[in-house]
Design a protein around this motif. Structure first.
Motif, PDB file in Angstrom:
ATOM      1  N   LEU A 165      15.600 -13.219  39.063  1.00 15.95           N
ATOM      2  CA  LEU A 165      14.851 -14.544  39.148  1.00 15.95           C
ATOM      3  C   LEU A 165      16.023 -15.125  40.237  1.00 15.95           C
ATOM      4  O   LEU A 165      15.614 -16.014  40.950  1.00 15.95           O
ATOM      5  CB  LEU A 165      14.854 -14.960  37.591  1.00 15.95           C
ATOM      6  N   VAL A 166      17.325 -14.750  39.804  1.00 16.70           N
ATOM      7  CA  VAL A 166      18.360 -15.446  40.613  1.00 16.70           C
ATOM      8  C   VAL A 166      18.225 -15.068  42.084  1.00 16.70           C
ATOM      9  O   VAL A 166      18.280 -15.797  43.207  1.00 16.70           O
ATOM     10  CB  VAL A 166      19.699 -15.326  40.161  1.00 16.70           C
ATOM     11  N   LEU A 167      17.826 -13.795  42.379  1.00 18.36           N
ATOM     12  CA  LEU A 167      17.837 -13.081  43.797  1.00 18.36           C
ATOM     13  C   LEU A 167      16.739 -13.774  44.226  1.00 18.36           C
ATOM     14  O   LEU A 167      16.358 -14.017  45.443  1.00 18.36           O
ATOM     15  CB  LEU A 167      17.941 -11.548  43.600  1.00 18.36           C
ATOM     16  N   TRP A 168      15.586 -13.777  43.515  1.00 17.66           N
ATOM     17  CA  TRP A 168      14.317 -14.219  44.026  1.00 17.66           C
ATOM     18  C   TRP A 168      14.464 -15.797  44.425  1.00 17.66           C
ATOM     19  O   TRP A 168      13.944 -16.283  45.456  1.00 17.66           O
ATOM     20  CB  TRP A 168      13.249 -14.209  42.985  1.00 17.66           C
ATOM     21  N   TYR A 169      15.017 -16.585  43.694  1.00 14.43           N
ATOM     22  CA  TYR A 169      15.310 -18.198  44.161  1.00 14.43           C
ATOM     23  C   TYR A 169      16.140 -18.211  45.245  1.00 14.43           C
ATOM     24  O   TYR A 169      15.827 -19.038  46.232  1.00 14.43           O
ATOM     25  CB  TYR A 169      16.125 -18.730  42.883  1.00 14.43           C
ATOM     26  N   PHE A 170      17.106 -17.277  45.483  1.00 15.33           N
ATOM     27  CA  PHE A 170      18.046 -17.647  46.626  1.00 15.33           C
ATOM     28  C   PHE A 170      17.585 -16.927  47.828  1.00 15.33           C
ATOM     29  O   PHE A 170      17.990 -17.433  48.909  1.00 15.33           O
ATOM     30  CB  PHE A 170      19.741 -16.980  46.339  1.00 15.33           C
ATOM     31  N   LEU A 171      17.237 -15.737  47.435  1.00 13.19           N
ATOM     32  CA  LEU A 171      16.971 -14.816  48.778  1.00 13.19           C
ATOM     33  C   LEU A 171      15.423 -15.013  49.056  1.00 13.19           C
ATOM     34  O   LEU A 171      14.866 -14.863  50.468  1.00 13.19           O
ATOM     35  CB  LEU A 171      17.061 -13.269  48.661  1.00 13.19           C
ATOM     36  N   ALA A 172      14.561 -15.269  47.999  1.00 14.54           N
ATOM     37  CA  ALA A 172      13.037 -15.607  48.320  1.00 14.54           C
ATOM     38  C   ALA A 172      12.423 -14.490  49.206  1.00 14.54           C
ATOM     39  O   ALA A 172      11.636 -14.506  50.243  1.00 14.54           O
ATOM     40  CB  ALA A 172      12.838 -16.682  48.929  1.00 14.54           C
ATOM     41  N   PRO A 173      12.733 -13.072  48.603  1.00 10.79           N
ATOM     42  CA  PRO A 173      12.039 -12.108  49.607  1.00 10.79           C
ATOM     43  C   PRO A 173      10.600 -11.991  49.290  1.00 10.79           C
ATOM     44  O   PRO A 173      10.079 -12.027  48.032  1.00 10.79           O
ATOM     45  CB  PRO A 173      12.681 -10.684  48.731  1.00 10.79           C
ATOM     46  N   PHE A 205       7.293  -5.899  42.491  1.00 12.44           N
ATOM     47  CA  PHE A 205       7.869  -5.711  43.862  1.00 12.44           C
ATOM     48  C   PHE A 205       6.780  -5.230  44.809  1.00 12.44           C
ATOM     49  O   PHE A 205       6.249  -4.065  44.434  1.00 12.44           O
ATOM     50  CB  PHE A 205       9.253  -4.558  43.578  1.00 12.44           C
ATOM     51  N   ASP A 206       6.646  -5.778  45.736  1.00 11.69           N
ATOM     52  CA  ASP A 206       6.045  -5.232  47.018  1.00 11.69           C
ATOM     53  C   ASP A 206       6.861  -5.380  48.307  1.00 11.69           C
ATOM     54  O   ASP A 206       6.374  -6.179  48.989  1.00 11.69           O
ATOM     55  CB  ASP A 206       4.767  -5.830  47.113  1.00 11.69           C
ATOM     56  N   VAL A 207       7.914  -4.946  48.022  1.00 10.46           N
ATOM     57  CA  VAL A 207       8.923  -4.916  49.134  1.00 10.46           C
ATOM     58  C   VAL A 207       9.265  -3.685  49.792  1.00 10.46           C
ATOM     59  O   VAL A 207       8.927  -2.518  49.099  1.00 10.46           O
ATOM     60  CB  VAL A 207      10.077  -5.718  48.469  1.00 10.46           C
ATOM     61  N   PRO A 208      10.019  -3.713  50.983  1.00  9.13           N
ATOM     62  CA  PRO A 208      10.622  -2.566  51.554  1.00  9.13           C
ATOM     63  C   PRO A 208      11.361  -1.514  50.628  1.00  9.13           C
ATOM     64  O   PRO A 208      11.996  -2.243  49.994  1.00  9.13           O
ATOM     65  CB  PRO A 208      11.177  -2.787  52.740  1.00  9.13           C
ATOM     66  N   PRO A 209      11.128  -0.031  50.756  1.00  7.45           N
ATOM     67  CA  PRO A 209      11.787   0.601  49.833  1.00  7.45           C
ATOM     68  C   PRO A 209      13.257   0.631  49.703  1.00  7.45           C
ATOM     69  O   PRO A 209      13.894   0.204  48.653  1.00  7.45           O
ATOM     70  CB  PRO A 209      11.548   2.115  50.167  1.00  7.45           C
ATOM     71  N   VAL A 210      13.859   0.301  50.944  1.00  6.56           N
ATOM     72  CA  VAL A 210      15.321  -0.306  50.903  1.00  6.56           C
ATOM     73  C   VAL A 210      15.812  -1.388  50.192  1.00  6.56           C
ATOM     74  O   VAL A 210      16.779  -1.208  49.653  1.00  6.56           O
ATOM     75  CB  VAL A 210      15.781  -0.157  52.485  1.00  6.56           C
ATOM     76  N   PHE A 246      14.092  -2.727  47.791  1.00  5.06           N
ATOM     77  CA  PHE A 246      13.996  -2.475  46.356  1.00  5.06           C
ATOM     78  C   PHE A 246      15.050  -1.611  45.877  1.00  5.06           C
ATOM     79  O   PHE A 246      15.494  -1.974  44.821  1.00  5.06           O
ATOM     80  CB  PHE A 246      12.598  -1.735  46.433  1.00  5.06           C
ATOM     81  N   ILE A 247      15.484  -0.553  46.444  1.00  9.69           N
ATOM     82  CA  ILE A 247      16.552   0.016  45.947  1.00  9.69           C
ATOM     83  C   ILE A 247      17.761  -0.613  45.713  1.00  9.69           C
ATOM     84  O   ILE A 247      18.591  -0.909  45.087  1.00  9.69           O
ATOM     85  CB  ILE A 247      16.703   1.409  46.843  1.00  9.69           C
ATOM     86  N   ALA A 248      17.984  -1.488  46.900  1.00 13.98           N
ATOM     87  CA  ALA A 248      19.155  -2.625  47.059  1.00 13.98           C
ATOM     88  C   ALA A 248      19.291  -3.437  45.817  1.00 13.98           C
ATOM     89  O   ALA A 248      20.183  -3.775  45.098  1.00 13.98           O
ATOM     90  CB  ALA A 248      19.308  -3.276  48.177  1.00 13.98           C
ATOM     91  N   LEU A 249      18.017  -3.940  45.520  1.00 17.00           N
ATOM     92  CA  LEU A 249      17.876  -5.081  44.329  1.00 17.00           C
ATOM     93  C   LEU A 249      18.132  -4.623  43.005  1.00 17.00           C
ATOM     94  O   LEU A 249      18.778  -5.014  42.268  1.00 17.00           O
ATOM     95  CB  LEU A 249      16.624  -5.833  44.405  1.00 17.00           C
ATOM     96  N   VAL A 250      17.605  -3.489  42.779  1.00 14.55           N
ATOM     97  CA  VAL A 250      17.672  -2.563  41.399  1.00 14.55           C
ATOM     98  C   VAL A 250      19.115  -2.099  41.262  1.00 14.55           C
ATOM     99  O   VAL A 250      19.803  -2.233  40.194  1.00 14.55           O
ATOM    100  CB  VAL A 250      16.762  -1.464  41.442  1.00 14.55           C
ATOM    101  N   GLY A 251      19.713  -1.721  42.500  1.00 11.17           N
ATOM    102  CA  GLY A 251      21.014  -1.419  42.397  1.00 11.17           C
ATOM    103  C   GLY A 251      22.130  -2.332  42.056  1.00 11.17           C
ATOM    104  O   GLY A 251      22.961  -2.173  41.310  1.00 11.17           O
ATOM    105  N   VAL A 252      21.982  -3.779  42.606  1.00 11.67           N
ATOM    106  CA  VAL A 252      22.650  -4.689  42.260  1.00 11.67           C
ATOM    107  C   VAL A 252      22.591  -4.920  40.834  1.00 11.67           C
ATOM    108  O   VAL A 252      23.669  -5.323  40.190  1.00 11.67           O
ATOM    109  CB  VAL A 252      22.104  -5.967  42.991  1.00 11.67           C
ATOM    110  N   CYS A 253      21.309  -4.864  40.301  1.00 13.70           N
ATOM    111  CA  CYS A 253      21.355  -5.213  38.924  1.00 13.70           C
ATOM    112  C   CYS A 253      22.049  -4.338  37.945  1.00 13.70           C
ATOM    113  O   CYS A 253      22.486  -4.586  37.037  1.00 13.70           O
ATOM    114  CB  CYS A 253      19.697  -5.303  38.420  1.00 13.70           C
ATOM    115  N   TYR A 254      21.621  -3.025  38.349  1.00 13.75           N
ATOM    116  CA  TYR A 254      22.256  -2.036  37.594  1.00 13.75           C
ATOM    117  C   TYR A 254      23.774  -1.779  37.619  1.00 13.75           C
ATOM    118  O   TYR A 254      24.277  -1.922  36.550  1.00 13.75           O
ATOM    119  CB  TYR A 254      21.636  -0.503  38.322  1.00 13.75           C
TER     120      TYR A 254
END
Length: 270
Positions: free
Chosen positions: A104-112, A124-129, A131-139
């Motif tokens: 939610l924070v990433l969505w608010y600031f980056l609004a992908p 998520f309906d975003v480019p694979p790269v 998507f992996i980056a966002l999940v990686g940041v959370c993980y």
């Protein structure tokens, strides 16, 4: 209007839930089979279809997510007692909530574009790269938190347990096990579980009854408080705090160890 593709919804939530369950297993020092991890993640993916219904009231969404988390937890880890199951459930629910919060924070600031949150489900309906980056940041954010809190200190550790009863010392092969979470009901002290065959001579003092729950049912074990308990792991030795030792008539393993030690007795060991 946000367009939601069901295949993308199921696929991304399957991947995310698998990562969260894997993280939860590491957090609790558990080793579920990969098949059960996939089963739990699949249940979570199917549960994400709730995003297709109209927005729910906050309390309804909370109850739904809690029930879904309970089913996912059961499918992944099974049921080995109420206390352990509640800990597994709470841990997974908190991680899922934290993941949604970070997204939610990433969505608010980056609004992908293509990132959508509804009914506490992240779509998520975003480019694979990306998507992996966002999940990686959370993980890795949650992994860093685990390291800071020290939750990864004790995991899959074997050693030698030395107990003293009535002036006699006994040595047992032991394993630190998160699933060993029994408490002596009157004192609240942690309980070590030992095989009856490893303690041929039981203490002469009256035992304390310790209730337990297992896959085979509920019951009582007899427990005694040792005058001294210490563990040797590698070249490190530690005197354990006050505890009880409960005797199990069943084998704890195929001969690899004779006693199970709750991790809380070694919180400051490593």
């Amino acid at each position: 209007m946000q367009v939601i593709y069901v295949d993308v919804l199921l696929g991304t939530n399957l991947f995310v839930d698998f990562c969260l369950l894997l993280l939860n297993a590491k957090f609790l020092h558990l080793e579920p089979k990969k098949g059960r991890l996939i089963l739990g993640a699949s249940v979570g993916a199917v549960g994400s279809l709730i995003v297709l219904v109209p927005a729910m009231e906050t309390w309804v969404s909370f109850i739904y997510q809690l029930l879904l988390a309970a089913i996912i937890t059961y499918c992944t880890f099974g049921f080995c007692g109420r206390a352990l199951f509640l800990r597994q459930l709470l841990s997974f629910y908190v991680m899922s909530f934290a993941f949604a919060g970070i997204m939610l924070v990433l969505w608010y600031f980056l609004a992908p574009k293509g990132l959508f949150i509804k009914n506490n489900v992240v779509y998520f309906d975003v480019p694979p790269v990306l998507f992996i980056a966002l999940v990686g940041v959370c993980y890795f954010t949650m992994r860093i938190f685990h390291r800071i809190t020290g939750r990864g200190a004790v995991s899959n550790i074997d050693g030698t347990l030395e107990l003293s009863f009535d002036g006699e010392k006994r040595k047992l092969r032991c394993k630190v096990d998160t699933g060993c979470a029994l408490k002596e009901p009157f004192s609240g002290l942690p309980v070590i579980v030992a095989e009856r065959s490893a303690l041929p001579q039981l203490p002469k003092t009256p035992p304390r009854p310790v209730p337990f729950s297992s896959v085979g049912g509920d019951g009582l074990m007899r427990a005694w408080k040792p005058s001294n308990a210490q563990i040797l792991i590698g070249e490190k030795e530690k005197k354990l705090g006050p505890c009880y030792v409960a005797v199990s008539d069943s084998k704890l393993s195929g001969g690899d160890y004779e006693a199970l030690i709750p991790p809380e007795l070694l919180d400051d060991f490593m």
